[in-house]
Write an enzyme that holds these catalytic residues in place. Structure first.
Site, short mmCIF file in Angstrom:
data_model
loop_
_atom_site.label_atom_id
_atom_site.label_comp_id
_atom_site.label_asym_id
_atom_site.label_seq_id
_atom_site.Cartn_x
_atom_site.Cartn_y
_atom_site.Cartn_z
N ASN A 58 68.82 129.90 -5.02
CA ASN A 58 67.69 129.61 -4.64
C ASN A 58 67.74 128.45 -3.43
O ASN A 58 68.95 127.70 -3.28
CB ASN A 58 66.79 129.58 -5.79
CG ASN A 58 67.42 128.28 -6.68
OD1 ASN A 58 67.36 127.20 -6.30
ND2 ASN A 58 67.68 128.75 -7.91
N ASP B 101 66.61 133.19 -13.53
CA ASP B 101 66.22 133.67 -15.05
C ASP B 101 67.18 135.15 -15.16
O ASP B 101 67.22 135.52 -16.09
CB ASP B 101 64.96 133.98 -14.92
CG ASP B 101 63.97 132.89 -15.07
OD1 ASP B 101 64.45 131.97 -15.67
OD2 ASP B 101 62.94 132.78 -14.22
N LYS C 69 84.69 142.72 -2.41
CA LYS C 69 83.32 143.13 -1.51
C LYS C 69 82.96 144.45 -1.49
O LYS C 69 83.76 145.22 -1.33
CB LYS C 69 83.85 142.38 -0.23
CG LYS C 69 82.47 142.43 0.73
CD LYS C 69 82.95 141.89 2.02
CE LYS C 69 81.53 142.18 3.15
NZ LYS C 69 82.04 142.11 4.67
N PHE D 219 61.03 120.77 -16.14
CA PHE D 219 60.26 120.85 -15.00
C PHE D 219 59.47 122.15 -14.94
O PHE D 219 60.09 122.96 -15.55
CB PHE D 219 61.19 120.71 -13.98
CG PHE D 219 61.32 119.24 -13.25
CD1 PHE D 219 62.00 118.23 -13.83
CD2 PHE D 219 60.89 118.97 -11.94
CE1 PHE D 219 62.14 116.83 -13.49
CE2 PHE D 219 61.01 117.78 -11.63
CZ PHE D 219 61.57 116.63 -12.20
N LYS E 105 54.69 126.23 -20.90
CA LYS E 105 56.11 126.06 -20.85
C LYS E 105 56.40 125.07 -21.93
O LYS E 105 57.41 124.70 -22.48
CB LYS E 105 56.74 125.60 -19.64
CG LYS E 105 56.77 126.94 -18.59
CD LYS E 105 57.43 126.54 -17.29
CE LYS E 105 57.11 127.84 -16.42
NZ LYS E 105 57.60 127.84 -15.03
N LYS F 266 58.56 125.92 -25.06
CA LYS F 266 60.07 125.38 -25.42
C LYS F 266 60.15 124.12 -26.02
O LYS F 266 61.12 123.32 -26.01
CB LYS F 266 60.54 124.96 -23.67
CG LYS F 266 60.27 126.52 -22.95
CD LYS F 266 61.07 126.50 -21.58
CE LYS F 266 61.20 127.59 -20.71
NZ LYS F 266 61.69 127.93 -19.50
O1 PMT Z 1 66.60 120.29 -5.99
P1 PMT Z 1 65.53 119.99 -5.02
O2 PMT Z 1 65.38 120.49 -3.47
O3 PMT Z 1 65.26 118.52 -5.04
O4 PMT Z 1 64.14 120.63 -5.75
C1 PMT Z 1 63.74 120.24 -6.75
C2 PMT Z 1 63.14 121.26 -7.79
C3 PMT Z 1 61.85 121.89 -6.84
C4 PMT Z 1 64.20 122.36 -7.95
C5 PMT Z 1 62.47 120.80 -9.05
O5 PMT Z 1 61.46 119.51 -8.67
C6 PMT Z 1 62.18 121.74 -10.10
O6 PMT Z 1 60.75 121.86 -9.83
N1 PMT Z 1 62.82 121.97 -10.83
C7 PMT Z 1 62.61 123.28 -11.85
C8 PMT Z 1 62.49 124.65 -10.93
C9 PMT Z 1 62.35 125.77 -11.91
O7 PMT Z 1 63.22 126.50 -12.19
O8 PMT Z 1 61.39 125.70 -12.64
P2 PMT Z 1 61.00 126.85 -13.74
O9 PMT Z 1 59.60 126.70 -14.01
O10 PMT Z 1 61.48 128.30 -13.30
O11 PMT Z 1 61.65 126.51 -15.11
C10 PMT Z 1 61.06 125.69 -16.06
C11 PMT Z 1 62.05 124.85 -16.74
O12 PMT Z 1 63.04 125.67 -17.54
C12 PMT Z 1 62.83 124.11 -15.68
O13 PMT Z 1 63.08 122.86 -16.32
C13 PMT Z 1 64.40 124.68 -15.73
O14 PMT Z 1 65.41 123.72 -15.50
C14 PMT Z 1 64.45 125.16 -17.18
N2 PMT Z 1 65.10 126.65 -16.99
C15 PMT Z 1 64.70 127.73 -16.37
C16 PMT Z 1 65.24 128.92 -16.74
C17 PMT Z 1 66.51 128.93 -17.38
N3 PMT Z 1 67.24 130.13 -17.51
N4 PMT Z 1 66.93 127.59 -18.10
C18 PMT Z 1 66.41 126.63 -17.85
O15 PMT Z 1 66.55 125.60 -18.52
#
Ligand code: PMT
Length: 391
Positions: free
Chosen positions: A203, A273, A283, A319, A333, A337
């Site tokens: 991503n 995810d 490859k 986040f 969330k 969580k």
């Molecule tokens: O890295 P930059 O370019 O500075 O960009 C910053 C950012 C946009 C990546 C950051 O600000 C941000 O939003 N990070 C979370 C992105 C995200 O994956 O969000 P989510 O809504 O999908 O996940 C929710 C939370 O669960 C996040 O804290 C994520 O780290 C966590 N997560 C998600 C999936 C997973 N399998 N394990 C996790 O821990």
């Protein structure tokens, strides 16, 4: 700690080497920056010998950027002695030599000045006005004391003794580092999920937000375990331990191992995810005109796992990167969580989210609190988040 000692041109400069010696004895690493006039009173050789480091006195040495490197390096700047001249320059925003330039660049960290001058100069309204200006900006002062002065008179103007300055340094560093002794975990960047030996699912996360969070936590005194997916960024803060990983499962393993010893965790990584069910060790070749089906399986949710492990003394911050129903999704969330806070950023806000140097967030607390930020640099956003979730 890293202390920069600035020395200006007053007779009390003869005490500067003793101050440096005592700071080193107290366990600090010291670098000196001196004005040209200071070097009339104390030599370069003496300062370099007691500090064990090159002296900074030439604004244009090392390509003219040494003041920025020294500002990044230093945890605190002590100016001893501070003459009426340097106090006036800083109050007026003048940066015309190495030390005055460093002083203007040294923001966000403690600055302590030990004024020393003749008592008539000390009493002059211009000096008192300039000092009041510096204090209103958060610059600290120690002394001057009353006693015999170099000019043969006596009065207020003697520089505080090195012991007193060293004591003041210790007090200020303690207050400047509210998270001293705490360990925090931060996740940053993207994860790459391998398809074959040359391709992956990834991503657009650059890691900027997570690295800024690690820096803000370390700046507040914490030791930081920064677990980052692939990124070009590097971290220079000595209290940040960077662990580079590639996939969600590697990030999961590093985070789960680090979390029990931490006071809290801020998970800003953009974790995939899903991952391909299998990864080819070569490859993959195009097969005729047929399409190709990639079967994906779920990755472990790191944040939810830490939410289940968390004890009463730990803070957990997630986040949420949203594109619609932002607050509703983030609130979901936060609850599912078992988080203490969630930081929501929306891709609908210009200048927020992936890759850019800025962000705009809403911080939701499990206690129902809600704090919205304007668009700020990721460094400023990081400090805001750290202040909120650690208070
Ligand atoms: O890295 P930059 O370019 O500075 O960009 C910053 C950012 C946009 C990546 C950051 O600000 C941000 O939003 N990070 C979370 C992105 C995200 O994956 O969000 P989510 O809504 O999908 O996940 C929710 C939370 O669960 C996040 O804290 C994520 O780290 C966590 N997560 C998600 C999936 C997973 N399998 N394990 C996790 O821990």
């Amino acid at each position: 700690m890293h202390i920069v000692v600035g020395i200006t041109g007053g007779i009390a400069a003869y005490k500067a080497p003793e101050l440096v010696r005592q700071l080193v004895k107290a366990g600090h690493t010291v670098r000196c920056a001196a004005t040209e006039h200071a070097l009339q009173f104390v030599t370069r050789v003496t300062l370099e010998t007691v500090s064990g480091a090159p002296l900074y006195s030439d604004l244009f040495a090392s390509g003219g950027t040494e003041h920025i490197s020294l500002k990044d390096w230093g945890d605190m700047l002590v100016v001893a002695p501070a003459t009426a001249n340097i106090i006036g320059k800083v109050a007026s925003g003048i940066a015309d030599d190495a030390l005055s330039t460093l002083l203007l660049a040294f923001s966000g960290k403690p600055v302590l000045m030990a004024p020393a001058m003749n008592s008539l100069m000390w009493a002059h309204p211009a000096v008192q006005r300039n000092l009041a200006t510096l204090r209103s900006w958060g610059i600290h002062t120690v002394g001057p004391a009353e006693g015999e002065l170099a000019c043969g008179t006596s009065g207020v103007g003697r520089m505080a003794e090195p012991e007193e300055i060293v004591g003041q340094v210790a007090t200020l560093l303690q207050h400047a580092e509210p998270l001293a002794g705490q360990r925090w975990l931060v996740t940053a960047g993207p994860t790459y999920e391998r398809i074959d030996s040359v391709r992956f699912i990834g991503n657009y996360s650059s890691g900027k937000m997570g690295f800024a969070l690690a820096d803000a936590l370390a700046g507040a005194g914490a030791d930081v375990e920064l677990v980052s997916g692939p990124t070009h960024l590097d971290c220079r803060h000595p209290r940040v331990h960077l662990v580079r990983v590639e996939s969600a499962r590697e990030m999961y393993a590093a985070a789960v191992e680090a979390f029990p010893a931490c006071r809290g965790a801020i998970l800003s990584a953009a974790v995939a995810d899903y991952r391909p069910e299998s990864c080819a060790d070569h490859k993959l070749k195009k097969q005729g005109d047929e399409g190709m089906t990639l079967r994906l399986v779920q990755n472990p949710d790191i944040l939810a796992t830490l939410g289940g492990m968390k004890n009463a003394g730990q803070r957990l911050v997630g986040f949420a990167l949203e594109t619609d129903h932002e607050l509703e999704n983030a609130q979901g969330k936060l609850e599912r969580k078992h988080l203490d806070y969630i930081v929501m950023n929306s891709l609908r806000d210009a200048g927020a989210g992936f890759g850019v140097d800025t962000n705009k967030v809403t911080i939701l607390g499990a206690d129902g609190s809600r704090e919205e930020s304007p668009l700020l640099s990721k460094q400023e956003i990081a400090r805001l988040i750290v202040n909120t979730v650690t208070s």
